[in-house]
Write a protein that holds these residues in place. Structure first.
Motif, mmCIF file in Angstrom:
data_model
loop_
_atom_site.group_PDB
_atom_site.id
_atom_site.type_symbol
_atom_site.label_atom_id
_atom_site.label_comp_id
_atom_site.label_asym_id
_atom_site.label_seq_id
_atom_site.Cartn_x
_atom_site.Cartn_y
_atom_site.Cartn_z
ATOM 1 N N LYS A 92 0.832 -1.205 0.000
ATOM 2 C CA LYS A 92 0.000 0.000 0.000
ATOM 3 C C LYS A 92 0.865 1.252 0.000
ATOM 4 O O LYS A 92 1.935 1.291 0.608
ATOM 5 N N ILE A 93 0.394 2.275 -0.729
ATOM 6 C CA ILE A 93 0.982 3.607 -0.693
ATOM 7 C C ILE A 93 -0.127 4.591 -0.358
ATOM 8 O O ILE A 93 -1.158 4.630 -1.039
ATOM 9 N N VAL A 94 0.057 5.385 0.694
ATOM 10 C CA VAL A 94 -0.915 6.406 1.082
ATOM 11 C C VAL A 94 -0.320 7.770 0.775
ATOM 12 O O VAL A 94 0.797 8.086 1.197
ATOM 13 N N GLN A 95 -1.083 8.588 0.042
ATOM 14 C CA GLN A 95 -0.610 9.898 -0.358
ATOM 15 C C GLN A 95 -1.205 10.989 0.513
ATOM 16 O O GLN A 95 -2.178 10.775 1.247
ATOM 17 N N LYS A 96 -0.603 12.164 0.420
ATOM 18 C CA LYS A 96 -1.128 13.332 1.110
ATOM 19 C C LYS A 96 -2.580 13.558 0.690
ATOM 20 O O LYS A 96 -2.899 13.537 -0.490
ATOM 21 N N GLY A 97 -3.443 13.760 1.646
ATOM 22 C CA GLY A 97 -4.853 13.942 1.333
ATOM 23 C C GLY A 97 -5.676 12.690 1.489
ATOM 24 O O GLY A 97 -6.900 12.741 1.528
ATOM 25 N N GLY A 98 -5.000 11.520 1.563
ATOM 26 C CA GLY A 98 -5.716 10.299 1.870
ATOM 27 C C GLY A 98 -5.963 9.352 0.718
ATOM 28 O O GLY A 98 -6.422 8.225 0.943
ATOM 29 N N SER A 99 -5.703 9.759 -0.516
ATOM 30 C CA SER A 99 -5.825 8.792 -1.605
ATOM 31 C C SER A 99 -4.753 7.718 -1.442
ATOM 32 O O SER A 99 -3.697 7.973 -0.877
ATOM 33 N N TYR A 100 -5.023 6.519 -1.933
ATOM 34 C CA TYR A 100 -4.084 5.434 -1.699
ATOM 35 C C TYR A 100 -4.086 4.436 -2.852
ATOM 36 O O TYR A 100 -4.997 4.402 -3.688
ATOM 37 N N ILE A 101 -3.033 3.622 -2.870
ATOM 38 C CA ILE A 101 -2.806 2.645 -3.929
ATOM 39 C C ILE A 101 -2.572 1.297 -3.279
ATOM 40 O O ILE A 101 -1.797 1.195 -2.323
ATOM 41 N N GLU A 102 -3.214 0.259 -3.780
ATOM 42 C CA GLU A 102 -3.017 -1.097 -3.285
ATOM 43 C C GLU A 102 -2.343 -1.958 -4.345
ATOM 44 O O GLU A 102 -2.707 -1.899 -5.527
ATOM 45 N N TYR A 103 -1.362 -2.767 -3.913
ATOM 46 C CA TYR A 103 -0.651 -3.682 -4.800
ATOM 47 C C TYR A 103 -1.085 -5.112 -4.487
ATOM 48 O O TYR A 103 -1.121 -5.511 -3.321
ATOM 49 N N ILE A 104 -1.385 -5.863 -5.547
ATOM 50 C CA ILE A 104 -1.811 -7.250 -5.415
ATOM 51 C C ILE A 104 -0.821 -8.128 -6.165
ATOM 52 O O ILE A 104 -0.453 -7.830 -7.310
ATOM 53 N N TYR A 105 -0.396 -9.204 -5.520
ATOM 54 C CA TYR A 105 0.597 -10.105 -6.104
ATOM 55 C C TYR A 105 -0.021 -11.452 -6.450
ATOM 56 O O TYR A 105 -0.952 -11.927 -5.785
ATOM 57 N N ASN A 106 0.511 -12.074 -7.476
ATOM 58 C CA ASN A 106 0.289 -13.480 -7.783
ATOM 59 C C ASN A 106 1.631 -14.169 -7.620
ATOM 60 O O ASN A 106 2.504 -14.053 -8.464
ATOM 61 N N ASN A 107 1.807 -14.829 -6.499
ATOM 62 C CA ASN A 107 3.114 -15.363 -6.101
ATOM 63 C C ASN A 107 4.107 -14.213 -5.987
ATOM 64 O O ASN A 107 3.901 -13.313 -5.184
#
Length: 261
Positions: free
Chosen positions: A66-81
């Motif tokens: 996860k990456i959380v940016q200023k202001g609260g928007s965020y990014i989630e990373y999903i892995y396959n293996n």
């Protein structure tokens, strides 16, 4: 730094699909040695030291989650293996605004990249074809959330040396005329994301070479629009501060600060 693709200049990732005959092990990445250093926070400032954005990073082992940016928007990373399969981008209210999906060949080369904008009901696909001499041809297709079949007006040729993108060319599809070129140079130090699992498989993103390479970007030239990057490193050869100047100007346009776990 000027992004190559302006639609999503902060986030956009690029990748593709290749035919079985063109898959070669030559373009596969050699895993870098993991020394246990991971980026905790990145701060981006303007020339007046005003904070433009902050990025806070969360990991599960050596997988970025996860990456959380200023202001609260965020990014989630999903892995396959051990490979990144999907990245999801959210507003602060947890509503999804776009997704990026990744598919790989048997050599763990990223072959198909699909971007979908939930808010605009649009999407595009990038298809990569690898060659044995280190070049990669990229064809793009546009469409909606369901399918992306409309060919773009340009195709791309990427040149890779030592697992890094060094030149990015754009050609007109109808006449094969070169329309624009970007070149990149790097230092020999460690990129803050060097140890993140799967990042070395998606380094041909075309949007931000500062993040997706083993080393750090020092010079970018987009048809004469030049950005230069300088860093101060810690004792482990990771950058702790960085500055960006544009068009060989003496004035600094961006400043970066890096904190590690």
């Amino acid at each position: 730094m000027k992004k190559i693709i302006t639609l999503l200049s902060v986030f956009i990732l690029l990748i593709s699909s290749c035919s079985g005959d063109d898959e070669t092990q030559t373009s596969s990445e050699t895993p870098a040695t993991n020394d246990g250093v991971f980026l905790k926070r990145k701060v981006e400032k303007n020339e007046n030291d005003e904070i433009l954005n902050t990025y806070d990073y969360t990991y599960n082992g050596n997988k970025l989650t996860k990456i959380v940016q200023k202001g609260g928007s965020y990014i989630e990373y999903i892995y396959n293996n051990d490979l990144i399969s999907e990245i999801k981008f959210y507003y602060p209210d947890n509503s999804l605004f776009h997704t990026e999906s990744f598919f790989y060949n048997s050599f763990n080369q990223l072959t198909d990249y699909i971007f979908k904008s939930v808010i605009s009901d649009s999407g595009y696909k990038r298809i990569y074809t690898y060659s044995t001499n280190g070049t990669v041809i990229v064809h793009s297709f546009h469409g909606d959330l369901i399918s992306q079949t409309q060919p773009a007006n340009e195709y791309e040729k990427m040149y890779v040396q030592n697992s890094a993108l060094v030149k990015h060319e754009f050609y007109n599809v109808s006449n094969n005329i070169l329309t624009r070129t970007s070149t990149f140079a790097y230092d020999d130090k460690k990129n803050p994301f060097k140890n993140v699992l799967g990042f070395d498989k998606i380094h041909l993103i075309g949007s931000d070479p500062t993040e997706w390479n083993i080393n750090n970007l020092t010079h970018e030239n987009n048809d004469g629009e030049v950005s230069t990057f300088q860093y101060i490193y810690n004792g482990f050869n990771y950058p702790i501060t960085g500055t960006q100047t544009n068009n060989d100007s003496a004035s600094i346009s961006r400043k970066y600060e890096y904190t590690y776990y």
